[in-house]
Design a protein around this motif. Structure first.
Motif, mmCIF file in Angstrom:
data_model
loop_
_atom_site.group_PDB
_atom_site.id
_atom_site.type_symbol
_atom_site.label_atom_id
_atom_site.label_comp_id
_atom_site.label_asym_id
_atom_site.label_seq_id
_atom_site.Cartn_x
_atom_site.Cartn_y
_atom_site.Cartn_z
ATOM 1 N N LYS A 218 55.342 -83.490 10.270
ATOM 2 C CA LYS A 218 54.739 -83.109 11.516
ATOM 3 C C LYS A 218 53.547 -82.197 11.414
ATOM 4 C CE LYS A 218 58.407 -83.898 14.350
ATOM 5 N NZ LYS A 218 58.437 -84.362 15.582
ATOM 6 N N VAL A 219 53.307 -81.754 10.026
ATOM 7 C CA VAL A 219 51.984 -81.007 9.798
ATOM 8 C C VAL A 219 50.798 -81.833 9.973
ATOM 9 C CG1 VAL A 219 50.610 -80.152 7.904
ATOM 10 C CG2 VAL A 219 53.166 -79.610 8.138
ATOM 11 N N ILE A 220 50.696 -83.248 9.918
ATOM 12 C CA ILE A 220 49.674 -84.043 10.136
ATOM 13 C C ILE A 220 48.973 -84.060 11.569
ATOM 14 C CG2 ILE A 220 48.395 -86.496 9.890
ATOM 15 C CD1 ILE A 220 50.544 -86.853 7.468
ATOM 16 N N PRO A 221 49.962 -84.435 12.481
ATOM 17 C CA PRO A 221 49.483 -84.324 13.933
ATOM 18 C C PRO A 221 49.031 -82.821 14.240
ATOM 19 C CG PRO A 221 51.780 -84.894 13.969
ATOM 20 C CD PRO A 221 51.311 -84.847 12.482
ATOM 21 N N LEU A 222 49.702 -81.796 13.956
ATOM 22 C CA LEU A 222 49.297 -80.418 14.171
ATOM 23 C C LEU A 222 48.027 -80.073 13.582
ATOM 24 C CD1 LEU A 222 50.183 -77.663 15.318
ATOM 25 C CD2 LEU A 222 51.156 -77.127 13.086
ATOM 26 N N PHE A 223 47.705 -80.561 12.565
ATOM 27 C CA PHE A 223 46.540 -80.368 11.623
ATOM 28 C C PHE A 223 45.522 -81.023 12.570
ATOM 29 C CE2 PHE A 223 43.014 -81.767 8.926
ATOM 30 C CZ PHE A 223 42.644 -80.555 8.693
ATOM 31 N N LEU A 224 45.556 -82.070 12.932
ATOM 32 C CA LEU A 224 44.551 -83.039 13.825
ATOM 33 C C LEU A 224 44.396 -82.283 15.150
ATOM 34 C CD1 LEU A 224 45.665 -86.565 13.042
ATOM 35 C CD2 LEU A 224 43.700 -85.288 12.370
ATOM 36 N N HIS A 225 45.637 -81.901 15.966
ATOM 37 C CA HIS A 225 45.425 -80.907 17.138
ATOM 38 C C HIS A 225 44.431 -79.697 16.879
ATOM 39 C CE1 HIS A 225 49.248 -82.790 18.859
ATOM 40 N NE2 HIS A 225 48.200 -83.767 19.053
ATOM 41 N N VAL A 226 44.845 -79.234 15.951
ATOM 42 C CA VAL A 226 43.986 -77.862 15.575
ATOM 43 C C VAL A 226 42.655 -78.023 15.402
ATOM 44 C CG1 VAL A 226 44.054 -75.919 14.024
ATOM 45 C CG2 VAL A 226 45.917 -76.798 14.956
ATOM 46 N N THR A 227 42.419 -79.132 14.598
ATOM 47 C CA THR A 227 40.952 -79.659 14.109
ATOM 48 C C THR A 227 40.125 -79.834 15.602
ATOM 49 O OG1 THR A 227 41.605 -80.282 12.228
ATOM 50 C CG2 THR A 227 39.586 -81.022 13.034
#
Length: 160
Positions: free
Chosen positions: A58-67
Protein backbone atom coordinates in the motif's frame (compact mmCIF):
# COMPACT_ATOMS: atom_id res chain seq x y z
CA UNK A 1 13.64 -11.02 8.90
CA UNK A 2 13.89 -9.22 12.25
CA UNK A 3 17.64 -9.88 12.39
CA UNK A 4 18.13 -8.45 8.91
CA UNK A 5 16.27 -5.31 9.90
CA UNK A 6 18.38 -4.96 13.04
CA UNK A 7 21.57 -5.19 10.95
CA UNK A 8 20.54 -2.49 8.51
CA UNK A 9 21.28 0.51 10.75
CA UNK A 10 24.79 -0.51 11.90
CA UNK A 11 25.83 -1.54 8.39
CA UNK A 12 24.48 1.73 6.98
CA UNK A 13 26.28 3.78 9.66
CA UNK A 14 29.52 1.87 9.11
CA UNK A 15 29.46 2.39 5.34
CA UNK A 16 28.51 6.06 5.82
CA UNK A 17 31.46 6.51 8.21
CA UNK A 18 33.90 5.05 5.67
CA UNK A 19 32.48 7.12 2.81
CA UNK A 20 32.62 10.37 4.78
CA UNK A 21 36.19 9.71 5.91
CA UNK A 22 37.31 8.54 2.44
CA UNK A 23 39.58 5.97 4.04
CA UNK A 24 39.75 2.20 4.38
CA UNK A 25 42.53 2.19 6.96
CA UNK A 26 42.31 -0.33 9.79
CA UNK A 27 41.84 2.48 12.34
CA UNK A 28 38.89 3.96 10.46
CA UNK A 29 37.33 0.51 10.02
CA UNK A 30 37.69 -0.26 13.74
CA UNK A 31 36.34 3.16 14.75
CA UNK A 32 33.49 2.85 12.23
CA UNK A 33 32.44 -0.54 13.60
CA UNK A 34 32.60 0.70 17.20
CA UNK A 35 30.62 3.87 16.46
CA UNK A 36 28.03 2.06 14.34
CA UNK A 37 27.37 -0.48 17.09
CA UNK A 38 27.28 2.16 19.81
CA UNK A 39 24.95 4.49 17.87
CA UNK A 40 22.64 1.57 17.08
CA UNK A 41 22.49 0.61 20.74
CA UNK A 42 21.93 4.24 21.81
CA UNK A 43 19.21 4.79 19.19
CA UNK A 44 17.34 1.67 20.27
CA UNK A 45 17.12 3.05 23.81
CA UNK A 46 15.53 6.26 22.53
CA UNK A 47 12.66 4.48 20.77
CA UNK A 48 10.38 2.68 23.18
CA UNK A 49 7.71 2.15 20.48
CA UNK A 50 8.55 0.11 17.45
CA UNK A 51 6.61 0.42 14.21
CA UNK A 52 4.97 -2.73 12.91
CA UNK A 53 3.89 -1.82 9.38
CA UNK A 54 1.71 -4.29 7.51
CA UNK A 55 0.49 -4.36 3.92
CA UNK A 56 3.64 -2.68 2.63
CA UNK A 57 2.36 -2.86 -0.96
CA UNK A 58 0.00 0.00 0.00
CA UNK A 59 3.05 2.28 0.30
CA UNK A 60 3.51 2.43 -3.49
CA UNK A 61 0.13 4.01 -4.38
CA UNK A 62 0.39 6.28 -1.33
CA UNK A 63 3.84 7.44 -2.46
CA UNK A 64 2.54 8.09 -5.98
CA UNK A 65 -0.47 10.06 -4.65
CA UNK A 66 1.75 12.15 -2.40
CA UNK A 67 4.21 12.82 -5.23
CA UNK A 68 1.43 13.93 -7.59
CA UNK A 69 -0.15 16.10 -4.88
CA UNK A 70 3.18 17.75 -4.06
CA UNK A 71 3.80 18.56 -7.74
CA UNK A 72 0.26 19.96 -8.17
CA UNK A 73 0.59 21.98 -4.98
CA UNK A 74 3.97 23.38 -6.05
CA UNK A 75 2.43 24.59 -9.30
CA UNK A 76 -0.61 26.09 -7.52
CA UNK A 77 1.50 27.88 -4.90
CA UNK A 78 3.88 29.17 -7.58
CA UNK A 79 0.91 30.59 -9.49
CA UNK A 80 -0.39 32.30 -6.36
CA UNK A 81 2.98 33.80 -5.53
CA UNK A 82 4.08 34.80 -9.04
CA UNK A 83 0.70 36.21 -10.01
CA UNK A 84 -0.70 37.69 -6.80
CA UNK A 85 -4.26 38.90 -6.87
CA UNK A 86 -5.95 39.87 -3.62
CA UNK A 87 -9.09 37.82 -4.24
CA UNK A 88 -7.37 34.74 -5.70
CA UNK A 89 -6.70 32.94 -2.46
CA UNK A 90 -8.04 32.82 1.03
CA UNK A 91 -5.75 31.35 3.69
CA UNK A 92 -7.37 29.75 6.67
CA UNK A 93 -7.43 27.09 9.35
CA UNK A 94 -9.46 23.90 9.18
CA UNK A 95 -10.08 21.14 11.71
CA UNK A 96 -10.12 17.60 10.36
CA UNK A 97 -11.29 14.69 12.55
CA UNK A 98 -8.88 11.75 12.46
CA UNK A 99 -9.58 8.14 13.39
CA UNK A 100 -5.96 6.97 13.19
CA UNK A 101 -4.31 6.43 16.57
CA UNK A 102 -0.95 4.85 15.69
CA UNK A 103 1.85 7.35 16.48
CA UNK A 104 3.93 6.22 13.50
CA UNK A 105 1.03 6.69 11.11
CA UNK A 106 0.30 10.10 12.59
CA UNK A 107 3.96 11.06 12.17
CA UNK A 108 3.84 10.00 8.52
CA UNK A 109 0.62 11.98 8.03
CA UNK A 110 2.29 15.03 9.58
CA UNK A 111 5.22 14.67 7.18
CA UNK A 112 2.96 14.27 4.16
CA UNK A 113 0.83 17.29 5.05
CA UNK A 114 3.81 19.48 5.87
CA UNK A 115 5.81 18.46 2.77
CA UNK A 116 2.94 19.58 0.57
CA UNK A 117 3.40 23.28 -0.20
CA UNK A 118 0.57 25.47 0.97
CA UNK A 119 -0.33 23.33 3.99
CA UNK A 120 1.05 23.19 7.51
CA UNK A 121 0.16 20.78 10.33
CA UNK A 122 -0.60 23.11 13.24
CA UNK A 123 -1.72 20.79 16.03
CA UNK A 124 -3.39 17.54 16.91
CA UNK A 125 -5.91 18.27 19.64
CA UNK A 126 -6.99 16.06 22.51
CA UNK A 127 -10.17 15.29 20.58
CA UNK A 128 -8.01 13.88 17.73
CA UNK A 129 -8.85 16.70 15.39
CA UNK A 130 -6.04 17.87 13.13
CA UNK A 131 -5.73 21.65 12.90
CA UNK A 132 -4.38 22.43 9.46
CA UNK A 133 -3.40 25.76 7.91
CA UNK A 134 -4.13 25.96 4.21
CA UNK A 135 -2.82 28.74 1.97
CA UNK A 136 -5.82 28.59 -0.36
CA UNK A 137 -8.85 27.31 1.54
CA UNK A 138 -11.71 27.31 -0.95
CA UNK A 139 -13.78 24.35 0.21
CA UNK A 140 -13.29 22.77 3.65
CA UNK A 141 -15.11 19.55 2.73
CA UNK A 142 -12.66 18.89 -0.10
CA UNK A 143 -9.75 19.18 2.32
CA UNK A 144 -11.39 16.89 4.85
CA UNK A 145 -12.01 14.27 2.16
CA UNK A 146 -8.50 14.67 0.77
CA UNK A 147 -6.76 14.12 4.10
CA UNK A 148 -9.06 11.36 5.31
CA UNK A 149 -9.46 9.37 2.09
CA UNK A 150 -6.19 9.92 0.28
CA UNK A 151 -3.73 9.94 3.18
CA UNK A 152 -5.24 8.74 6.45
CA UNK A 153 -7.00 5.63 5.12
CA UNK A 154 -3.89 4.13 3.42
CA UNK A 155 -1.74 4.96 6.46
CA UNK A 156 -4.25 3.19 8.70
CA UNK A 157 -4.08 0.14 6.43
CA UNK A 158 -0.29 0.18 6.73
CA UNK A 159 0.15 0.91 10.44
CA UNK A 160 -3.04 -0.29 12.17
Amino acid sequence: MRRLYFLFLPVFLFVLWLVLNESLSSGQIALGVALALWFTWAASRLRPLHAKPRRLWKVIPLFLHVTVDIIKSNVAVARLILNPRPNDFSPGFIKIPLTMRDPHGLAMLACIVTYTPGTVWVELGDDHRLKLHVLDLQNEDDWVRLVQDRYERPLMEIFE
